[in-house]
Design a protein around this motif. Sequence first.
Motif, PDB file in Angstrom:
ATOM      1  N   VAL A 151       0.851  -1.206   0.000  1.00  0.00           N
ATOM      2  CA  VAL A 151       0.000   0.000   0.000  1.00  0.00           C
ATOM      3  C   VAL A 151       0.887   1.257   0.000  1.00  0.00           C
ATOM      4  CG1 VAL A 151      -1.666   1.336   1.368  1.00  0.00           C
ATOM      5  CG2 VAL A 151      -1.919  -1.147   1.183  1.00  0.00           C
ATOM      6  N   ALA A 152       2.015   1.201   0.728  1.00  0.00           N
ATOM      7  CA  ALA A 152       2.821   2.415   0.934  1.00  0.00           C
ATOM      8  C   ALA A 152       3.393   2.936  -0.375  1.00  0.00           C
ATOM      9  CB  ALA A 152       3.939   2.131   1.934  1.00  0.00           C
ATOM     10  N   GLY A 153       4.174   2.106  -1.054  1.00  0.00           N
ATOM     11  CA  GLY A 153       4.799   2.570  -2.295  1.00  0.00           C
ATOM     12  C   GLY A 153       3.761   2.931  -3.332  1.00  0.00           C
ATOM     13  N   LEU A 154       2.734   2.108  -3.454  1.00  0.00           N
ATOM     14  CA  LEU A 154       1.679   2.376  -4.444  1.00  0.00           C
ATOM     15  C   LEU A 154       1.051   3.741  -4.191  1.00  0.00           C
ATOM     16  CD1 LEU A 154      -0.721   0.362  -6.340  1.00  0.00           C
ATOM     17  CD2 LEU A 154      -1.874   1.643  -4.570  1.00  0.00           C
ATOM     18  N   THR A 155       0.726   4.008  -2.930  1.00  0.00           N
ATOM     19  CA  THR A 155       0.065   5.278  -2.605  1.00  0.00           C
ATOM     20  C   THR A 155       0.991   6.457  -2.875  1.00  0.00           C
ATOM     21  OG1 THR A 155      -1.196   4.171  -0.868  1.00  0.00           O
ATOM     22  CG2 THR A 155      -1.048   6.574  -0.746  1.00  0.00           C
ATOM     23  N   LEU A 156       2.233   6.352  -2.432  1.00  0.00           N
ATOM     24  CA  LEU A 156       3.116   7.519  -2.520  1.00  0.00           C
ATOM     25  C   LEU A 156       3.389   7.922  -3.964  1.00  0.00           C
ATOM     26  CD1 LEU A 156       5.406   6.616   0.492  1.00  0.00           C
ATOM     27  CD2 LEU A 156       3.725   8.473   0.351  1.00  0.00           C
ATOM     28  N   GLY A 157       3.324   6.963  -4.890  1.00  0.00           N
ATOM     29  CA  GLY A 157       3.532   7.300  -6.303  1.00  0.00           C
ATOM     30  C   GLY A 157       2.252   7.721  -7.011  1.00  0.00           C
ATOM     31  N   GLY A 158       1.091   7.504  -6.419  1.00  0.00           N
ATOM     32  CA  GLY A 158      -0.193   7.871  -7.045  1.00  0.00           C
ATOM     33  C   GLY A 158      -1.232   6.788  -6.813  1.00  0.00           C
ATOM     34  N   GLY A 159      -1.015   5.629  -7.459  1.00  0.00           N
ATOM     35  CA  GLY A 159      -1.894   4.483  -7.226  1.00  0.00           C
ATOM     36  C   GLY A 159      -3.148   4.484  -8.092  1.00  0.00           C
ATOM     37  N   PHE A 160      -3.225   3.512  -9.006  1.00  0.00           N
ATOM     38  CA  PHE A 160      -4.474   3.384  -9.767  1.00  0.00           C
ATOM     39  C   PHE A 160      -4.859   1.924  -9.908  1.00  0.00           C
ATOM     40  CE2 PHE A 160      -1.215   3.228 -13.119  1.00  0.00           C
ATOM     41  CZ  PHE A 160      -1.607   2.084 -13.811  1.00  0.00           C
ATOM     42  N   GLY A 161      -6.129   1.695 -10.165  1.00  0.00           N
ATOM     43  CA  GLY A 161      -6.639   0.341 -10.350  1.00  0.00           C
ATOM     44  C   GLY A 161      -8.073   0.402 -10.853  1.00  0.00           C
ATOM     45  N   TRP A 162      -8.833  -0.640 -10.580  1.00  0.00           N
ATOM     46  CA  TRP A 162     -10.179  -0.775 -11.155  1.00  0.00           C
ATOM     47  C   TRP A 162     -11.159   0.288 -10.651  1.00  0.00           C
ATOM     48  CZ3 TRP A 162      -9.689  -3.429 -15.231  1.00  0.00           C
ATOM     49  CH2 TRP A 162      -8.857  -4.543 -15.289  1.00  0.00           C
ATOM     50  N   LEU A 163     -10.895   0.900  -9.503  1.00  0.00           N
ATOM     51  CA  LEU A 163     -11.848   1.884  -8.962  1.00  0.00           C
ATOM     52  C   LEU A 163     -11.472   3.321  -9.305  1.00  0.00           C
ATOM     53  CD1 LEU A 163     -12.410   0.404  -5.363  1.00  0.00           C
ATOM     54  CD2 LEU A 163     -13.585  -0.155  -7.509  1.00  0.00           C
ATOM     55  N   THR A 164     -10.351   3.495 -10.000  1.00  0.00           N
ATOM     56  CA  THR A 164      -9.811   4.847 -10.195  1.00  0.00           C
ATOM     57  C   THR A 164     -10.711   5.737 -11.039  1.00  0.00           C
ATOM     58  OG1 THR A 164      -7.566   4.175  -9.821  1.00  0.00           O
ATOM     59  CG2 THR A 164      -7.852   6.060 -11.273  1.00  0.00           C
ATOM     60  N   ARG A 165     -11.329   5.173 -12.053  1.00  0.00           N
ATOM     61  CA  ARG A 165     -12.183   6.013 -12.909  1.00  0.00           C
ATOM     62  C   ARG A 165     -13.416   6.501 -12.120  1.00  0.00           C
ATOM     63  NH1 ARG A 165     -12.615   6.260 -17.881  1.00  0.00           N
ATOM     64  NH2 ARG A 165     -14.732   5.423 -18.003  1.00  0.00           N
ATOM     65  N   ARG A 166     -13.824   5.726 -11.139  1.00  0.00           N
ATOM     66  CA  ARG A 166     -15.004   6.116 -10.346  1.00  0.00           C
ATOM     67  C   ARG A 166     -14.613   6.936  -9.117  1.00  0.00           C
ATOM     68  NH1 ARG A 166     -18.304   7.921  -7.924  1.00  0.00           N
ATOM     69  NH2 ARG A 166     -20.266   7.132  -7.095  1.00  0.00           N
ATOM     70  N   HIS A 167     -13.490   6.550  -8.449  1.00  0.00           N
ATOM     71  CA  HIS A 167     -13.164   7.170  -7.163  1.00  0.00           C
ATOM     72  C   HIS A 167     -11.786   7.846  -7.135  1.00  0.00           C
ATOM     73  CE1 HIS A 167     -16.758   5.586  -5.294  1.00  0.00           C
ATOM     74  NE2 HIS A 167     -16.448   4.360  -5.670  1.00  0.00           N
ATOM     75  N   GLY A 168     -11.119   7.954  -8.264  1.00  0.00           N
ATOM     76  CA  GLY A 168      -9.843   8.664  -8.318  1.00  0.00           C
ATOM     77  C   GLY A 168      -8.646   7.763  -8.035  1.00  0.00           C
ATOM     78  N   LEU A 169      -7.490   8.406  -8.007  1.00  0.00           N
ATOM     79  CA  LEU A 169      -6.258   7.698  -7.653  1.00  0.00           C
ATOM     80  C   LEU A 169      -6.293   7.350  -6.163  1.00  0.00           C
ATOM     81  CD1 LEU A 169      -3.710  10.040  -9.470  1.00  0.00           C
ATOM     82  CD2 LEU A 169      -4.320   7.723 -10.177  1.00  0.00           C
ATOM     83  N   THR A 170      -5.383   6.481  -5.753  1.00  0.00           N
ATOM     84  CA  THR A 170      -5.285   6.165  -4.325  1.00  0.00           C
ATOM     85  C   THR A 170      -5.021   7.451  -3.531  1.00  0.00           C
ATOM     86  OG1 THR A 170      -4.340   4.063  -5.009  1.00  0.00           O
ATOM     87  CG2 THR A 170      -4.174   4.621  -2.674  1.00  0.00           C
ATOM     88  N   ILE A 171      -4.142   8.302  -4.046  1.00  0.00           N
ATOM     89  CA  ILE A 171      -3.835   9.556  -3.318  1.00  0.00           C
ATOM     90  C   ILE A 171      -5.032  10.491  -3.232  1.00  0.00           C
ATOM     91  CG2 ILE A 171      -1.337   9.753  -3.592  1.00  0.00           C
ATOM     92  CD1 ILE A 171      -1.931  11.502  -6.105  1.00  0.00           C
ATOM     93  N   ASP A 172      -5.982  10.370  -4.152  1.00  0.00           N
ATOM     94  CA  ASP A 172      -7.162  11.237  -4.077  1.00  0.00           C
ATOM     95  C   ASP A 172      -8.053  10.814  -2.915  1.00  0.00           C
ATOM     96  OD1 ASP A 172      -6.203  12.517  -6.320  1.00  0.00           O
ATOM     97  OD2 ASP A 172      -7.320  11.225  -7.695  1.00  0.00           O
ATOM     98  N   ASN A 173      -7.765   9.665  -2.358  1.00  0.00           N
ATOM     99  CA  ASN A 173      -8.530   9.142  -1.222  1.00  0.00           C
ATOM    100  C   ASN A 173      -7.706   9.122   0.062  1.00  0.00           C
ATOM    101  OD1 ASN A 173     -11.179   8.053  -2.483  1.00  0.00           O
ATOM    102  ND2 ASN A 173      -9.532   7.562  -3.924  1.00  0.00           N
ATOM    103  N   LEU A 174      -6.534   9.755   0.000  1.00  0.00           N
ATOM    104  CA  LEU A 174      -5.690   9.833   1.199  1.00  0.00           C
ATOM    105  C   LEU A 174      -6.124  11.045   2.024  1.00  0.00           C
ATOM    106  CD1 LEU A 174      -3.210   8.562   2.635  1.00  0.00           C
ATOM    107  CD2 LEU A 174      -1.789  10.224   1.427  1.00  0.00           C
ATOM    108  N   LEU A 175      -6.523  10.784   3.260  1.00  0.00           N
ATOM    109  CA  LEU A 175      -7.013  11.870   4.126  1.00  0.00           C
ATOM    110  C   LEU A 175      -5.904  12.445   4.986  1.00  0.00           C
ATOM    111  CD1 LEU A 175     -10.296  10.125   5.317  1.00  0.00           C
ATOM    112  CD2 LEU A 175     -10.057  11.881   3.538  1.00  0.00           C
ATOM    113  N   GLY A 176      -4.898  11.625   5.275  1.00  0.00           N
ATOM    114  CA  GLY A 176      -3.814  12.088   6.123  1.00  0.00           C
ATOM    115  C   GLY A 176      -2.789  10.993   6.310  1.00  0.00           C
ATOM    116  N   ALA A 177      -1.681  11.352   6.949  1.00  0.00           N
ATOM    117  CA  ALA A 177      -0.618  10.368   7.164  1.00  0.00           C
ATOM    118  C   ALA A 177       0.255  10.816   8.327  1.00  0.00           C
ATOM    119  CB  ALA A 177       0.238  10.235   5.898  1.00  0.00           C
ATOM    120  N   SER A 178       0.975   9.853   8.912  1.00  0.00           N
ATOM    121  CA  SER A 178       2.026  10.175   9.878  1.00  0.00           C
ATOM    122  C   SER A 178       3.353   9.936   9.166  1.00  0.00           C
ATOM    123  CB  SER A 178       1.951   9.258  11.096  1.00  0.00           C
ATOM    124  OG  SER A 178       0.696   9.416  11.717  1.00  0.00           O
ATOM    125  N   VAL A 179       4.260  10.888   9.299  1.00  0.00           N
ATOM    126  CA  VAL A 179       5.513  10.828   8.533  1.00  0.00           C
ATOM    127  C   VAL A 179       6.692  11.164   9.425  1.00  0.00           C
ATOM    128  CG1 VAL A 179       6.671  11.604   6.427  1.00  0.00           C
ATOM    129  CG2 VAL A 179       4.220  11.937   6.668  1.00  0.00           C
TER     130      VAL A 179
END
Length: 482
Positions: A151-179
């Motif tokens: 999940v980590a690497g995929l998210t940090l680079g953007g992240g796409f899959g079968w739900l992306t056209r409906r719900h955006g990239l993985t990062i478009d669904n990222l609400l927050g993070a601890s870094v």
Amino acid sequence: MHSLPYLTLDKDVRQVRQADVDAFAAQIHGGVLGAADAAYDAARKVWNATVDRRPALIARCLTDRDVQAAVRFAGEHRMLLSVRGGGHHIAGNAVAEGGLMLDLSGMRTIGIDAGKRTARVGPGALLGDLDRAAQAHGLATPLGINSTTGVAGLTLGGGFGWLTRRHGLTIDNLLGASVVTADAALRTVSANSEPDLFWALRGGGGNFGVVTSFEFQLHPVGPEVYAGLVVYPFAQARQILRAWRDFTAGAPDELSVWAVLRKAPPLPFLPASAHGADVVIFPLLYCGDVEAGQRAAAPVLQFGDPIATYLGPTPYAAFQTAFDPLLTPGGRNYWKSNNFSTLSDAALDLMIGAAGRLPGPECEIFVAQLGGAMSRVKPAATAFVGRDARYIMNVHGRWSDARDDDRVRAWARQAFQDAAPHATGSGYVNFLTEDEAERVAASYGSNYPRLQDVKQRFDPGNLFRMNLNIVPAEAAQLQASP
Ligand SMILES: Cc1cc2nc3c(=O)[nH]c(=O)nc-3n(C[C@H](O)[C@H](O)[C@H](O)COP(=O)(O)OP(=O)(O)OC[C@H]3O[C@@H](n4cnc5c(N)ncnc54)[C@H](O)[C@@H]3O)c2cc1C
């Protein structure tokens, strides 16, 4: 006195006192491995078997404090530092030769808040972990197509899959993070807290710190969706790929239809005569109502004369693992990928030409259909600039014998080069290989200067450089000045 040799950030050889290593190891809850430890070889392995690197130390972090201690230790010794999530990146940057590898695979917890439809996810979690946990509540967030990806690497680079056209990239669904940033501080980032860092994390690919926890928005999905495969003979490739391109241009956001050009695997629903034959496969998924999905996907069966179809109501979590058998770890892999905003007839013909010269039975050209919700986010809203990518082509060279390295790589490079004049010129950092550092700036395009400024603020010494690297603004100016 005993000491351990290691490579610095500048790749010089230095020594660290064994007593300092021992003091460091005492702080890491999962322990620190060296070359003499039995678990060392398994821990340094990543998905792509062409990557065979030997870190000086592997820190098996289990807590935020472990990560802070490891970042502090690397910084104090200027030790080359790498971060491993799921270990899937093709470039193998998860493993630092001669350096310190932070292994986060033990930080795999997932907490679902079904009421708020959110997930809190550890940086070692795999896509399958999150899909399974969220689907227990009929929920999901856009993730990739291979369940053992991190999940980590995929998210940090953007992240796409079968739900992306409906719900955006993985990062478009990222609400927050601890870094944990280069100064070893643990920061909470979101739209309201450290907004620049939050902006940069969403596509910046691990350049800004070690994420120790992600919080995602979830959406109702399935649990059954309409999904499956339609397989056509390669002889019909010109006709059916044009039909696919025209159909996908107007398809609803719920429907994603990808195209894969390869030799047919021995799938049970295919006639034995088709096994090993050149084919064009359209994997598809409709993430809304199952009957509506059947209607929406019906035209895919009319592109030509299919060899076989395997379509129907399918558990979403099961479809998310459907391609795992073709993408197992341990193979040798090399990728070249282009983003396209449109697919001209000429671009399709070039892909067909390259697929006609496949250098091995596991090699393929796949084209993901994007657009939809991801393209309605402004390019400057997150670090991920390539919102105009309606299709991403990945030329996937995959083989098992090292003697084929040059031959398969040459095929992939040629297919990429041939298609490049038709592509946007941008790239997807999660697909770039280690020899593509020169594509990083173009991949971030107009967002690159801001990324360099944020990098300057949070990582001026470029401690996090084992990635598709964003050069801090001041270092870039120095490099540019005569
Ligand atoms: C078989 C396969 C299928 C794929 N399918 C898709 C797909 O459908 N969609 C898609 O978008 N991508 C896909 N990818 C690409 C994938 O998104 C990248 O490979 C991604 O980097 C994998 O993340 P990881 O954590 O497994 O990798 P790792 O190799 O562990 O990490 C990659 C890089 O991310 C950074 N990183 C990792 N964890 C952290 C952290 N916690 N904090 C800071 N930096 C970190 C590091 O720089 C590291 O070098 C696929 C990859 C493979 C191998």
